[in-house]
Design a protein around this motif. Sequence first.
Motif, mmCIF file in Angstrom:
data_model
loop_
_atom_site.group_PDB
_atom_site.id
_atom_site.type_symbol
_atom_site.label_atom_id
_atom_site.label_comp_id
_atom_site.label_asym_id
_atom_site.label_seq_id
_atom_site.Cartn_x
_atom_site.Cartn_y
_atom_site.Cartn_z
ATOM 1 N N ILE A 1 -31.300 1.235 39.015
ATOM 2 C CA ILE A 1 -30.638 0.068 38.433
ATOM 3 C C ILE A 1 -30.015 -0.789 39.539
ATOM 4 C CG2 ILE A 1 -30.195 1.154 36.210
ATOM 5 C CD1 ILE A 1 -27.325 1.697 37.167
ATOM 6 N N ASP A 2 -29.843 -2.062 39.256
ATOM 7 C CA ASP A 2 -29.231 -2.992 40.190
ATOM 8 C C ASP A 2 -27.917 -3.466 39.580
ATOM 9 O OD1 ASP A 2 -28.422 -5.152 41.760
ATOM 10 O OD2 ASP A 2 -30.483 -5.812 42.162
ATOM 11 N N THR A 3 -26.817 -2.882 40.032
ATOM 12 C CA THR A 3 -25.521 -3.226 39.433
ATOM 13 C C THR A 3 -25.038 -4.616 39.860
ATOM 14 O OG1 THR A 3 -24.392 -2.053 41.231
ATOM 15 C CG2 THR A 3 -24.766 -0.839 39.173
ATOM 16 N N GLU A 4 -25.622 -5.166 40.917
ATOM 17 C CA GLU A 4 -25.205 -6.503 41.339
ATOM 18 C C GLU A 4 -25.916 -7.578 40.510
ATOM 19 O OE1 GLU A 4 -23.901 -6.054 45.977
ATOM 20 O OE2 GLU A 4 -26.059 -5.996 45.568
ATOM 21 N N SER A 5 -27.224 -7.452 40.338
ATOM 22 C CA SER A 5 -27.963 -8.496 39.605
ATOM 23 C C SER A 5 -27.667 -8.453 38.114
ATOM 24 C CB SER A 5 -29.464 -8.360 39.846
ATOM 25 O OG SER A 5 -29.981 -7.223 39.200
ATOM 26 N N THR A 6 -27.157 -7.326 37.606
ATOM 27 C CA THR A 6 -26.841 -7.239 36.179
ATOM 28 C C THR A 6 -25.436 -7.737 35.860
ATOM 29 O OG1 THR A 6 -26.340 -4.896 36.565
ATOM 30 C CG2 THR A 6 -28.462 -5.398 35.564
ATOM 31 N N HIS B 1 -19.326 0.447 48.128
ATOM 32 C CA HIS B 1 -20.696 -0.066 47.985
ATOM 33 C C HIS B 1 -21.674 1.083 47.766
ATOM 34 C CE1 HIS B 1 -24.487 -2.110 49.194
ATOM 35 N NE2 HIS B 1 -23.898 -3.150 48.608
ATOM 36 N N GLU C 1 -28.583 2.635 42.335
ATOM 37 C CA GLU C 1 -29.969 2.193 42.517
ATOM 38 C C GLU C 1 -30.860 3.372 42.893
ATOM 39 O OE1 GLU C 1 -33.652 0.893 43.769
ATOM 40 O OE2 GLU C 1 -32.275 1.874 45.174
ATOM 41 N N ARG C 2 -30.354 4.234 43.772
ATOM 42 C CA ARG C 2 -31.143 5.375 44.247
ATOM 43 C C ARG C 2 -31.385 6.386 43.125
ATOM 44 N NH1 ARG C 2 -29.751 10.296 47.681
ATOM 45 N NH2 ARG C 2 -31.653 10.716 48.853
ATOM 46 N N VAL D 1 -23.176 0.597 44.146
ATOM 47 C CA VAL D 1 -24.393 -0.209 44.302
ATOM 48 C C VAL D 1 -25.558 0.656 44.788
ATOM 49 C CG1 VAL D 1 -25.449 -2.207 45.432
ATOM 50 C CG2 VAL D 1 -23.038 -2.293 44.761
ATOM 51 N N GLU D 2 -25.376 1.299 45.955
ATOM 52 C CA GLU D 2 -26.492 2.036 46.561
ATOM 53 C C GLU D 2 -26.889 3.271 45.748
ATOM 54 O OE1 GLU D 2 -25.398 3.013 50.561
ATOM 55 O OE2 GLU D 2 -25.127 0.904 51.141
ATOM 56 N N HIS E 1 -19.662 -1.722 34.672
ATOM 57 C CA HIS E 1 -20.813 -0.986 34.153
ATOM 58 C C HIS E 1 -20.389 0.406 33.687
ATOM 59 C CE1 HIS E 1 -22.661 -4.038 36.772
ATOM 60 N NE2 HIS E 1 -23.772 -3.893 36.063
#
Length: 281
Positions: free
Chosen positions: A274-279, A261, A269-270, A265-266, A36
């Motif tokens: 955004i959700d870097t895992e689901s994208t 992580h 999102e905060r 990831v965390e 990303h």
Amino acid sequence: MEELATPVLDNHLHLDPERGRGMEAVDEFARLGGTHLMIVNQPSWKLGVDSTDPEDFRSVFETTVEIAADATERLPGRAWPIVGAHPGLISRLIEDRGCSPAEARDCMQGVLDIAADYVGDGRALGLKSGRPHYEVSDAVWDASNGVMKHAFSLGAEVDCAVQLHTEASEDLTEIADWAEERGLAPHKVVKHYAGGRLAGPTPSVMSNKDWIETAAESGDSFLMETDFIDDPDRPGAVLGPKTVPRRVRWLSEQGYDEAIHRAHVETPERVYGIDTESTLS
């Protein structure tokens, strides 16, 4: 090379497909395990925009949106545009265009108004602003702070993060307070080119090993970046596009999986929602 079992986000870099490496740099980032990107618009003057009319800056944002769309097609995850006014613009408006500090401030606030429209309708993810990291007069400093405060108001209005270029510091709590006073949560203020320690905003840490390890050990929210400028006239001026994936691999070897992580990831999102895992495809 073993695949990285995590999203890998470079939170601040520039791409210039016309004069620089462009998508070749994206491919290199992805090949090393990057997923990303936050693609920040080039300083407007590098794209030939030398104007006191905020409307003329739309082309800068359009270019950035197009670059992010092209990069998304080449990434396992995706790229997002970050748009706004580089704080160095104030000096160019004053020195090259004959503006007073107040006139330069008003122009830059107008540029940010347009950038916020791009965020509001989903074409961009966040705003960029800040203040000079070099010596300026009190009048220019005050005007720059006025521009930055306006960015915070806009960030609150369209509910987005604001990436900042500022002077080097480990304590920017005053800036975080200015954001909070305008309705923007301090964690949604991101200090670009941060060291491993920072009070106030969320640090986007330049990815040299010492700073990244300091951030990893802190237990606090942080992001990772290269500030890759993609300028053939300044090779090696900052970090290259391979750096964040390489540093993530190094952090994993050092046992910092929780920090990885947190950074990839965390914290995204905060800060950005955004959700870097689901994208990830």
